[in-house]
Design an enzyme around this catalytic site. Structure first.
Site, mmCIF file in Angstrom:
data_model
loop_
_atom_site.group_PDB
_atom_site.id
_atom_site.type_symbol
_atom_site.label_atom_id
_atom_site.label_comp_id
_atom_site.label_asym_id
_atom_site.label_seq_id
_atom_site.Cartn_x
_atom_site.Cartn_y
_atom_site.Cartn_z
ATOM 1 N N THR A 1 1.943 -4.274 4.605
ATOM 2 C CA THR A 1 1.915 -4.504 6.052
ATOM 3 C C THR A 1 1.505 -5.928 6.419
ATOM 4 O OG1 THR A 1 -0.326 -3.615 6.094
ATOM 5 C CG2 THR A 1 1.458 -2.108 6.644
ATOM 6 N N ASP A 2 0.754 -6.606 5.534
ATOM 7 C CA ASP A 2 0.185 -7.901 5.911
ATOM 8 C C ASP A 2 1.236 -8.910 6.362
ATOM 9 O OD1 ASP A 2 -2.275 -6.938 5.426
ATOM 10 O OD2 ASP A 2 -2.752 -8.244 3.724
ATOM 11 N N LYS B 1 1.299 -7.609 13.388
ATOM 12 C CA LYS B 1 0.171 -6.807 12.909
ATOM 13 C C LYS B 1 -1.067 -7.259 13.680
ATOM 14 C CE LYS B 1 -2.218 -5.138 8.788
ATOM 15 N NZ LYS B 1 -2.440 -5.214 7.337
ATOM 16 N N THR C 1 0.814 -1.217 0.000
ATOM 17 C CA THR C 1 0.000 0.000 0.000
ATOM 18 C C THR C 1 0.845 1.264 0.000
ATOM 19 O OG1 THR C 1 -1.680 -1.191 1.229
ATOM 20 C CG2 THR C 1 -1.848 1.189 1.247
#
EC number: 6.3.5.-
Lengths: 617, 402
Positions: free
Chosen positions: B155-156, B233, B81
């Site tokens: 980020t995942d 996360k 992202t």
């Protein structure tokens, strides 16, 4: 002259992209954000976005009980609220628009902080319709469904504070072509359009639920005036704008033959070490500077009769977060001495025909002001007045920002285009609102209301509530009286509008149903009590007064003496006593009767029984 | 028609001018003069005129990869992202190669010499062991030229990649900071700008390990630095999704400077990179009623399996029997799906039976970290594998960190 309108209507129930209610209260929780300007779909920065960047503000958001991660911009939007979409389609149909096959939501970049995301989600639902008016059809260009922005709470020291309670409320925007002929026609058009939305059950109907923007041009560029709060201000606002632009035209003509410019700002803070001006003293004490600049050839144009060039400059300064801009046409004011004025003028190099402006604020901000003032001066001289302005509560307008262009639009990728299926189109058939004419007919014929009553119900946004409650009253006049007179009178007496909770206490779940809100009311409402106890109009009104003025809870109303209706036997008993006392006639029986009891009774019943008793004798 | 081409079309009996944007299966999307896109059924629209493309109509062209220079901060973009923008053909978010525009929007970084190299263009769910090796080699090359390293990553799976690099670099001469964003950088509210700002400042400290730098909370006022092996996360979408599990953050960036930095490993004089990973490692989330056959199939022939057990580190009795059969060939390690707290297999009989069957408890090591660690150890230290799995190497055990 060209006039167009953009009218925004809030819908009640749930928010547009989450299941939060449209109603809520503020919480103490808050957070801060900054927004960064980004480019639009075609890779360009919008002028309005660029302008906001120069202002470089911080934003503080207060969470509300009706906000979740969506409003905080911490979660993608949920699917669109189907009720809001259906209502928008129904209104599009009523206004003869073509309903698009899909509703595609866009992101309209707004970096004044009023949206946590930095953009407003908006999608066209209908296009190319019209509304009938007495002076011909006014074309409707688009009907869009969008999310409302945050409510601004305050702004100081470069920090703007917003509440999240309003963010995400469904907003229908209806835009007209510039077919409106004059200010009166604008008012008529707004009323005609407003009627359709206000007859929808889920129209929100709060004080700030309708906001109008006026697009106006008299040949000097399009001015978009944001946020005209009341219908009646549309006229005032347009008239103000005509006056403003005419006066600027006169100024531009006067200056056409003379050399004119705004000089550089000169720091004169040191001049005021012993000043008597409390305003300047205070400003310097807080670390701010005083700077002045010469505006050549503008003596008497800053503020004199119709000339108000000073205000044009002051608006720009105010938007930059600078407290104020003073100028020579208003001096000596602000407690400035002759001596101080003299040194300001000589430092600025003021000649007889020149004006001088003085600005208080952070030096770095004042230095950014100069190019913006030059730009404004230049626009006025060329009479290119296109821009976005805001309407003030007093019917004036103020500079807000440059006109935003198409560069600020790009697709909302988190929401797939919504197909408007045949099933949806069929389901909205029964929702399509009737025209004002048809509604008036229904109210006067079906409910036998007077023309005045019918108009008042419509204008006060009570139509859907009236229709929902009418079945509970044998005589619809009683309901219209309660809604149009009794409640407003009691509100006046109390000095406060009834809250939603109070309306629910009075009318029960039927109120919630009429406003399309979730139903939660499990106890008695005053309306239910009234039906059970067979109250007449007077008793109902007494109950309302006890509840609203004396704060008697609904649960205790039942026990009140004055609300108990006397039955025939009880009436006979009291009459017997009166007859015993003597001197009772058909004329004075009611006042005498009233003296004997605190309870409620139907006067015609008393008279009937009294006459029967007399006859029996 | 080409994207950005001006057209005139009729729809439901009316003519409109617009810009062609895209076509779907049975739909067409056009941008009107107002900037609004409308999507309509392709069959309901008739194109009356297509204008030829003018210069400047085309959406911005991609610029070239600039590559990393010397003695600066080298930003390696891998996708995700943070380096994504809207794809106007599909309307979805897609990775971009050119991040130069970001430089104009990030505050307080003018004192840094920045380089950028795009090393991949991948969504983080598609990252794998080969990619980790590729990222590590690129980071080594950048450090060799005296650069500190920032890796833009989706980020995942950022915690896996950051942990992998953390183990692979036994010694490093510069900080390696992973960062990402939860809101894409084409939106004004993107968290990318502050995350990048904080990362650049952390990259200029004397830290000699791998960290993750992301928003401390929902406000745009501070960035926290987390140890790669303790970061996780913890939220699907919020800005402060990353948390350091059972360990305070290593550093804080606020008000334009690094406010504190503690408990870090310092820079080394040399770089030691072990760029081999064993992919034959399993990670199994146990659930009530899990079929023994399924567990068997997931574990069979693996070099090692990390189990995410319930509570203190348990599985059902049936699974214990499977482990007993397989543990001669496969190493089994226990972590907890509770995320917080230690595994303790001595409290209940199930735990003791699991130990008896050959399962080795991993205290409070995060399951994802344990899997990556096993991949690194199995490839590079097969002889001391089990012993090193239980030894603190990169702060992966919280209470033995120093």
């Amino acid at each position: 002259m060209k006039i167009g309108l953009e009218i925004h209507f809030q819908l009640g129930g749930n928010k547009l992209f989450c299941s939060c209610s449209t109603e809520g209260t503020e919480l103490n929780e808050s957070f801060t954000r900054k927004l960064t300007p980004v480019m639009g779909e075609l890779g360009k920065l919008d002028t309005a976005v660029e302008y906001e960047t120069i202002r470089n503000r911080n934003f503080l958001y207060r969470a509300s009980s009706n906000s979740c991660l969506v409003e905080k911009d911490e979660e993608p939007p949920h699917p669109v609220n189907p009720d809001a979409l259906k209502t928008t389609i129904a209104i599009s149909k009523a206004l003869h628009c073509k309903v698009l096959d899909y509703t595609s939501f866009m992101r309209k970049i707004v970096v004044d902080g009023s949206n946590t995301s930095g953009f407003q989600r908006t999608g066209i639902v209908g296009m190319d319709g019209y509304v009938k008016t007495s002076r011909g059809n006014v074309r409707i260009s688009t009907i869009t469904l969008e999310e409302d922005a945050c409510r601004k709470l305050s702004e100081k020291e470069g920090v703007v504070e917003y509440s999240l309670d309003r963010l995400g409320i469904p907003l229908i925007e209806i835009s007209t072509e510039p077919d409106i002929i004059d200010p009166d026609h604008a008012l008529e058009t707004a009323k005609a359009i407003g009627h359709y939305v206000m007859s929808m059950q889920n129209f929100r109907g709060e004080v700030d639920s309708i906001r109008q923007d006026v697009n106006f041009s008299m040949g000097f560029g399009r001015v978009e005036i944001k946020g005209v709060s009341k219908l009646s201000f549309i006229k005032d606002t347009i008239e103000y704008e005509i006056k403003r632009q005419s006066s600027l035209e006169a100024i531009s003509r006067i200056l056409a033959e003379k050399p004119h410019e705004i000089g550089n700002f000169i720091d004169i803070t040191g001049m005021f070490t012993n000043t008597d001006s409390s305003m300047i003293k205070k400003s310097i004490a807080s670390g701010k500077s005083v700077m002045c600049a010469r505006v050549s050839a503008c003596n008497g144009l800053m503020k004199h009769g119709n000339y108000k060039l000073g205000r044009e400059f002051a608006d720009v300064a105010k938007n930059m977060g600078l407290g104020g801009l003073m100028h020579s046409d208003e001096f000596p004011a602000y407690g400035l001495s002759d001596e101080e004025l003299h040194s300001i003028y000589s430092t600025a190099g003021k000649g007889d025909n020149d004006a001088v402006i003085v600005v208080l604020g952070e030096k770095s901000r004042i230095e950014k002001l100069k190019p913006l003032l030059d730009e404004r001066f230049d626009k006025i001289l060329k009479m290119q007045l296109e821009e976005t302005r805001s309407a003030t509560p007093s019917g004036e307008t103020r500079y807000l920002r440059p006109l935003a262009g198409k560069e600020r639009m790009y697709p909302e990728t988190d929401i797939p285009a919504v197909k408007i299926t045949e099933a949806i189109m069929e389901s909205i058939e029964k929702l399509v609102p009737k025209s004002l004419e048809e509604t008036m007919n229904e109210l006067t014929k079906k409910f036998k209301l007077s023309q005045v009553e019918a108009e008042s119900l419509i204008n006060n946004n009570l139509l859907s509530l009236f229709k929902a409650l009418a079945g509970n009253f044998d005589n619809p006049h009683i309901l219209s009286r309660i809604l149009l007179q009794t409640i407003p009178e009691l509100e006046n007496k109390k000095g406060k509008k009834l809250s939603q909770v109070q309306m629910v206490d009075i009318f029960g779940n039927q109120y919630l149903e009429a406003r399309q809100l979730p139903q939660y009311h499990n106890t008695d409402s005053i309306l239910e009590l009234s039906r059970r106890e067979k109250w007449d109009r007077n008793t109902f009104e007494t109950a309302l007064s006890l509840y609203i003025i004396d704060n008697i809870p609904v649960s205790e109303l039942e026990k009140r003496e004055e609300l108990k209706m006397l039955n025939d036997n009880e009436i006979k008993k009291i009459l017997d006593e009166l007859v015993k006392d003597g001197n009772v006639t058909q004329k004075n029986v009611i006042p005498l009767f009233r003296g004997k009891t605190k309870q409620s009774f139907n006067p015609s019943d008393v008279i009937k029984i009294f006459v029967t008793m007399q006859n029996q004798k | 028609m080409l994207i950005g081409q001006k057209i005139i079309f009729s729809y439901k009996g009316q003519e409109y001018a617009g810009t062609y944007i895209s076509s779907g299966k049975n739909t067409i999307t056009v941008k009107l003069g107002s900037g609004y896109n409308i999507t309509v059924d392709a069959s309901s629209i008739e194109i009356k005129k297509e204008y030829s493309m003018e210069k400047g109509d085309k959406p911005g062209a991609e610029t070239k990869n600039s590559g990393c220079g010397e003695n600066g901060v080298c930003i390696l973009t891998t996708g995700g992202t943070i380096a994504s923008s809207v794809d106007y053909t599909t309307g979805a978010v897609k990775p971009v190669k050119d991040i130069s525009y970001l430089y104009n929007f990030v505050n307080n970084i003018s004192q840094f010499k920045l380089y950028h190299e795009s090393i991949d263009n991948i969504l983080s769910e598609n990252v794998n062991a080969e990619k980790w090796v590729q990222f590590a080699r690129k980071a080594r090359d950048a450090m060799k030229k005296g650069n500190s390293v920032i890796i833009f990553h989706g980020t995942d799976t950022m915690q896996y990649s950051a942990s992998a690099l953390s183990f692979m670099f036994e010694e490093q001469t510069e900080p390696i900071i992973f960062t990402g964003s939860q809101r894409s950088s084409d939106r004004p509210s993107s968290d990318a700008f502050l995350n990048i700002e904080g990362s650049i400042h952390f990259a200029s400290t004397d830290m000699g390990e791998v960290g993750i730098a992301m928003h401390t909370d929902t406000s745009d006022d501070s960035i926290s630095l987390y140890r790669a092996t303790r970061a996780r996360k913890m939220h699907t979408s919020s800005r402060d999704a990353f948390k350091s599990i059972s360990e305070p953050p290593l550093g804080l960036y606020a008000d334009g400077k690094v406010k504190e930095i503690k408990n870090i490993r310092h820079k080394s004089d040399s770089i030691i990179l072990k760029d081999r990973l064993d992919k034959n490692i399993g990670l199994i989330y146990f659930y009530p009623g899990m079929a023994e056959e399924d567990f068997y199939n997931l574990s069979y022939n693996k070099k090692a399996v990390i189990i995410m057990g319930t509570g203190l580190g348990h599985t059902s009795t049936g699974i214990i029997d499977v482990i007993r059969k397989l543990s001669r060939e496969t190493h089994f390690f226990m972590t907890s799906q509770c995320i917080y707290g230690n595994v303790n297999m001595n409290v209940y009989s199930t735990g003791r039976e699991l130990i008896d069957a050959g399962v080795i408890p991993l205290q409070n090591m995060l399951a994802e970290t344990a899997m990556v660690k096993a991949m690194y150890l199995s490839a590079n230290y097969p002889d001391n594998f089990v012993e090193l799995m239980q030894k603190n190497l990169r702060g992966e055990f919280e209470d033995t960190v120093k």
